[in-house]
Design a protein around this motif. Sequence first.
Motif, mmCIF file in Angstrom:
data_model
loop_
_atom_site.group_PDB
_atom_site.id
_atom_site.type_symbol
_atom_site.label_atom_id
_atom_site.label_comp_id
_atom_site.label_asym_id
_atom_site.label_seq_id
_atom_site.Cartn_x
_atom_site.Cartn_y
_atom_site.Cartn_z
ATOM 1 N N ASN A 166 38.543 51.568 55.474
ATOM 2 C CA ASN A 166 37.326 50.416 55.608
ATOM 3 C C ASN A 166 37.017 49.783 53.942
ATOM 4 N N ASN A 167 37.100 48.502 53.994
ATOM 5 C CA ASN A 167 36.535 47.865 52.801
ATOM 6 C C ASN A 167 37.603 48.399 51.606
ATOM 7 N N ILE A 168 38.937 47.820 51.969
ATOM 8 C CA ILE A 168 39.787 48.073 50.666
ATOM 9 C C ILE A 168 40.151 46.842 50.065
ATOM 10 N N ASN A 169 40.266 46.739 48.792
ATOM 11 C CA ASN A 169 40.504 45.502 47.989
ATOM 12 C C ASN A 169 41.672 45.977 46.983
ATOM 13 N N CYS A 189 43.846 41.476 50.098
ATOM 14 C CA CYS A 189 44.981 41.985 49.079
ATOM 15 C C CYS A 189 45.324 40.589 48.686
ATOM 16 N N ASP A 190 45.360 40.393 47.112
ATOM 17 C CA ASP A 190 45.671 39.279 46.344
ATOM 18 C C ASP A 190 47.015 39.549 46.004
ATOM 19 N N GLY A 191 48.045 39.337 46.520
ATOM 20 C CA GLY A 191 49.465 39.521 45.929
ATOM 21 C C GLY A 191 50.009 40.858 46.367
ATOM 22 N N ALA A 192 51.311 40.760 47.107
ATOM 23 C CA ALA A 192 52.122 41.727 47.524
ATOM 24 C C ALA A 192 53.476 41.077 47.940
ATOM 25 N N SER A 193 54.208 42.100 48.018
ATOM 26 C CA SER A 193 55.660 41.678 48.552
ATOM 27 C C SER A 193 55.667 41.388 50.111
ATOM 28 N N LYS A 194 55.299 42.489 50.606
ATOM 29 C CA LYS A 194 54.947 42.298 52.092
ATOM 30 C C LYS A 194 53.511 42.601 52.522
ATOM 31 N N PHE A 203 42.509 49.085 44.771
ATOM 32 C CA PHE A 203 44.003 49.548 44.016
ATOM 33 C C PHE A 203 44.230 48.038 43.256
ATOM 34 N N ILE A 204 44.633 48.342 42.136
ATOM 35 C CA ILE A 204 44.936 47.353 41.155
ATOM 36 C C ILE A 204 46.357 47.603 40.650
#
Length: 547
Positions: free
Chosen positions: A372-375, A430-435, A347-348
């Motif tokens: 499972n295995n989510i980037n 996850c590289d970068g999120a609000s929470k 998910f980009i």
Amino acid sequence: MKIVRFGIGFLLAGALGHTASFAQPLPAVKQVSFKRDTINIKAYGAVADGVTLNTVAINKAIEACSKKGGGVVVVPNGFWLTGPVVLKSNVNLHLKTNAILQFTQDFNQYPLVKSNWEGLDQMRNQSPLSADGQQNIAVTGTGIIDGGGDAWRMVKRDKLTETQWKRLVASGGIVGEDGKNWYPTEKNLKGSKMKNPGEIKEGKTAEFYESIKDYLRPNLLVFIGCKKVLLEGVTFQNSPAWNLHPLLCEDLTVRNVYVKNPWYAQNGDGIDLESCKNVIIENSTFDVGDDGICIKSGRDEAGRKRGVPTENVIVRNCVVYHAHGGFVIGSEMSGGARNIYVSDCSFIGTDIGLRFKTTRGRGGVVEKIYCNNINMKDIPGEAILFDMYYAAQDPVPLAGEKRDAPKVQLLPVTEATPVFRDFHISNVVCDGASKAIFIRGLPEMNISDIYLSDVTVKAEKGIDIQEAKNIQLNNIQLKAAKTSPLIYISNGNKVNFTRIGYEKADVLMEVSGANSGNITVNGTDVNKAAKKLLAGAEVSEKAVQMP
């Protein structure tokens, strides 16, 4: 190669890579099969000049093919303008490379029909591409299907640049009284001021529906009650409302499709599986204006009365770019959802990564969900969200938009009380999120039995858990900018943290709510935090156990 058994058949799991680590068996999906006979739409008078309306020619070709026992109806290289196309049993509608099937923006070509919208029976304009009660059907190839959606949709000013807004207003249409929305026609504006204007109710006349016809936007593709369906290779774009909407379908395969809408597209979902059974969505890309890959099963009492869950679904090897959510369940999930397997997806820039949403009034049970295995990368909202207070708003507030937290009150449990339970999420980066993680249940119906393991998130804020029980978090690595607190719990019971990694924390954990208890922290260096625990006066001294 490992063979995974399931009640409805077999699936060779060795080809799934890490998906084979799912503890539960995976569903098998029956596949389509067509005769080799082919019919070219040009044989029925279709003309690829972008001006000639080919509705009759294309539908005649499909009808003839089906009556002969089926085969392939070919849309060759060219620009083919058409009105609504209806697919029939045993027909594969195949678009060749550089074929554009362009649905007309002439609203008069789309008659009002009884259909379904957001889980309710409603009058809608006939969908550009539809099938009802058909078997063994497909849309395949390498061409493009364009729904002409820009002619139908209202647009929010805040979602366009100033130049884009001026250009849109200059094109025609109507700007609302508040200056914040553009509407393509008077009928569209009139319908927007009503609540569920398309809902089929006694007393509504044909004249009434006609007066708001332009507001009753169709979904691009609607297949209802169909069995053995394949969507493969095609680009589906520019839908008036939702893009792909299989409803009450069984044995559906979606493979190698590209689903595309402008990011500002109102209700511009990618795919909405509603009350479907035995589904594979794989190797596909979504870049849309609302939820990307979404599971639904009807809305409120109507959905509960239908009582058909979406079940036995595999989503794998997919990419979602802009969307309100990458993989989503709800909010119209009143018939329930179960046995859903999501793996190896990226998910980009989606507003939220994994998004599970419902609200009071829906009812329904969502359970046995495995991810499972989510980037993820550049998520403006939450990486992982469970929310039982969905308020039908964009997940990320626009500039200057103020939102108040919902009022928390205990209400009686009824058939309209939704249930979220038994979720298993593992191997998430996850590289970068609000929470990083947000879990918010209801006082009368806590979210329960959530198992999160091997999750690494870089975010502004850490973990927020409210009105939840039996939440198990194992090996959660948090790199959060705001750490006061890093973890917040309100009325959480039986919440276990094992091996929580973090760089620093002003307050490791803040706990509130008289119902909070049985909270444990293990395998974690709590001494790195300036303050380990901040507990409200109503919280029992024994509610939290940590080193």
